[in-house]
Motif scaffolding. Structure first.
Motif, PDB file in Angstrom:
ATOM      1  N   VAL A 202      35.298  70.927  51.362  1.00  0.00           N
ATOM      2  CA  VAL A 202      34.724  71.285  52.661  1.00  0.00           C
ATOM      3  C   VAL A 202      34.690  72.794  52.849  1.00  0.00           C
ATOM      4  O   VAL A 202      33.688  73.362  53.309  1.00  0.00           O
ATOM      5  N   SER A 203      35.784  73.466  52.489  1.00  0.00           N
ATOM      6  CA  SER A 203      35.830  74.923  52.666  1.00  0.00           C
ATOM      7  C   SER A 203      34.828  75.620  51.749  1.00  0.00           C
ATOM      8  O   SER A 203      34.182  76.590  52.155  1.00  0.00           O
ATOM      9  N   SER A 204      34.695  75.122  50.521  1.00  0.00           N
ATOM     10  CA  SER A 204      33.706  75.704  49.606  1.00  0.00           C
ATOM     11  C   SER A 204      32.301  75.509  50.132  1.00  0.00           C
ATOM     12  O   SER A 204      31.459  76.416  50.076  1.00  0.00           O
ATOM     13  N   LEU A 205      32.040  74.315  50.667  1.00  0.00           N
ATOM     14  CA  LEU A 205      30.723  74.035  51.245  1.00  0.00           C
ATOM     15  C   LEU A 205      30.482  74.902  52.471  1.00  0.00           C
ATOM     16  O   LEU A 205      29.403  75.475  52.642  1.00  0.00           O
ATOM     17  N   PHE A 206      31.521  75.030  53.299  1.00  0.00           N
ATOM     18  CA  PHE A 206      31.388  75.795  54.535  1.00  0.00           C
ATOM     19  C   PHE A 206      31.180  77.276  54.255  1.00  0.00           C
ATOM     20  O   PHE A 206      30.476  77.973  55.005  1.00  0.00           O
ATOM     21  N   ALA A 207      31.795  77.782  53.196  1.00  0.00           N
ATOM     22  CA  ALA A 207      31.582  79.181  52.832  1.00  0.00           C
ATOM     23  C   ALA A 207      30.310  79.360  52.014  1.00  0.00           C
ATOM     24  O   ALA A 207      29.606  80.364  52.153  1.00  0.00           O
ATOM     25  N   GLY A 208      30.009  78.369  51.174  1.00  0.00           N
ATOM     26  CA  GLY A 208      28.870  78.499  50.260  1.00  0.00           C
ATOM     27  C   GLY A 208      27.518  78.459  50.937  1.00  0.00           C
ATOM     28  O   GLY A 208      26.615  79.216  50.575  1.00  0.00           O
ATOM     29  N   VAL A 209      27.370  77.594  51.949  1.00  0.00           N
ATOM     30  CA  VAL A 209      26.073  77.467  52.631  1.00  0.00           C
ATOM     31  C   VAL A 209      25.704  78.755  53.376  1.00  0.00           C
ATOM     32  O   VAL A 209      24.590  79.276  53.203  1.00  0.00           O
ATOM     33  N   PRO A 210      26.593  79.322  54.209  1.00  0.00           N
ATOM     34  CA  PRO A 210      26.245  80.597  54.857  1.00  0.00           C
ATOM     35  C   PRO A 210      26.002  81.733  53.866  1.00  0.00           C
ATOM     36  O   PRO A 210      25.081  82.533  54.050  1.00  0.00           O
ATOM     37  N   LEU A 211      26.821  81.785  52.799  1.00  0.00           N
ATOM     38  CA  LEU A 211      26.632  82.834  51.804  1.00  0.00           C
ATOM     39  C   LEU A 211      25.277  82.684  51.110  1.00  0.00           C
ATOM     40  O   LEU A 211      24.585  83.680  50.867  1.00  0.00           O
TER      41      LEU A 211
END
Length: 312
Positions: A202-211
């Motif tokens: 979840v954290s990777s997805l949450f950081a990856g999408v905005p980045l």
């Protein structure tokens, strides 16, 4: 090993950055100074934007919200650390620790979202200048802010509620200056597989999408700028993006630095020291980056100082 249910846990211990008592006063002075500078710098940004009608545009609306979020982020962790240093008491209540976990996740996630929204704002301003005021209307800007806040709260509550299902052992010492999610999970005597999987996915997805959104925006911004015939137009376009791009590099650079340091070191203390960069140094430097690189912010500061020095 004796296991306590999470409902029995009353308090945990925050061990801080060092066990050396001679360093405590130096750390206290260092952190209270940085906290004061962070509060002052971000409050000045908010004040300048609210007082100058020329800055009542989407770009500075999001900037003032970013500054307010930075204030909230440092206020979530630093005051408790300063109180513990002053009283020589390392304890934090279980409820207080979970509250720190939740609020750090909310404001950290919101920072991530706001940087992506600000990149989209610059993309629309440079790539679609004639439609800018139509697309980035006040109603849409507020919706973007509320959506960012809602998904940040949902992200934080997911992890915090999953911590509530865990049981804890006798040793409740956190080698950090605040209750970080990963450190709290490591204290558990329960099966933490689901929690750890959620943290990584979840954290990777949450950081990856905005980045990814930021990279997409700047790719199109760079393409549009290079097609401009006027050097003046190119300079103006890059100058409006320079501050935001610097903040993005600082935020993600320090975040990845903490991740790398935790992966290659066995010392939780060193990871805690590294996390100072994204939890305090980044919010402190953001106002300086925008005030030094942005001509309109500097002009707003001059007007603000003029009003204070010569109120009549």
């Amino acid at each position: 090993m004796e296991v306590k249910n999470q409902t029995v846990v009353s308090e945990l211990l925050l061990l801080g950055l060092t066990e050396n008592p001679k360093m405590q006063f130096l750390i206290f002075t260092f952190f209270i100074s940085m906290h004061f500078i962070t509060l002052l710098g971000n409050l000045l940004i908010i004040w300048a934007v609210s007082c100058d009608s020329h800055l009542h545009i989407p770009m500075y609306f999001f900037l003032s919200n970013l500054s307010f979020n930075d204030i909230c982020l440092v206020t979530t962790t630093i005051p408790k650390m300063l109180v513990n240093l002053l009283t020589q008491d390392e304890s934090i209540t279980y409820t207080g620790c979970l509250s720190q976990v939740c609020f750090v996740l909310i404001f950290g996630s919101l920072e991530n979202c706001l940087l992506a929204v600000m990149a989209y704002d610059r993309y629309v301003a440079i790539c679609h200048p004639l439609k800018y005021l139509v697309i980035m209307n006040p109603h849409f800007c507020v919706l973007l802010l509320l959506f960012s806040l809602l998904i940040s709260i949902a992200h934080a509550l997911l992890h915090t509620l999953m911590v509530l299902r865990l049981s804890f052992c006798k040793d409740l010492e956190i080698p950090h200056f605040f209750c970080e999610l990963a450190q709290v999970i490591n204290l558990s005597c329960s099966d933490t597989f689901i929690n750890n999987m959620l943290v990584y996915t979840v954290s990777s997805l949450f950081a990856g999408v905005p980045l990814s959104g930021i990279i997409f925006s700047y790719f199109h911004i760079a393409s549009s700028v290079f097609r401009m015939a006027s050097l003046g137009g190119k300079y103006k376009a890059f100058s409006t993006c320079g501050s935001h791009l610097s903040v993005v590099c600082l935020f993600y650079g320090t975040g990845f630095g903490v991740y790398i340091s935790s992966a290659f070191t066995d010392s939780p203390r060193k990871t805690a020291v590294a996390s100072v960069m994204y939890s305090l140094v980044t919010p402190m430097l953001n106002p300086f980056i925008y005030s030094l690189k942005n001509r309109e912010i500097k002009e707003a500061f001059r007007k603000l100082i003029g009003r204070i020095a010569f109120p009549l």
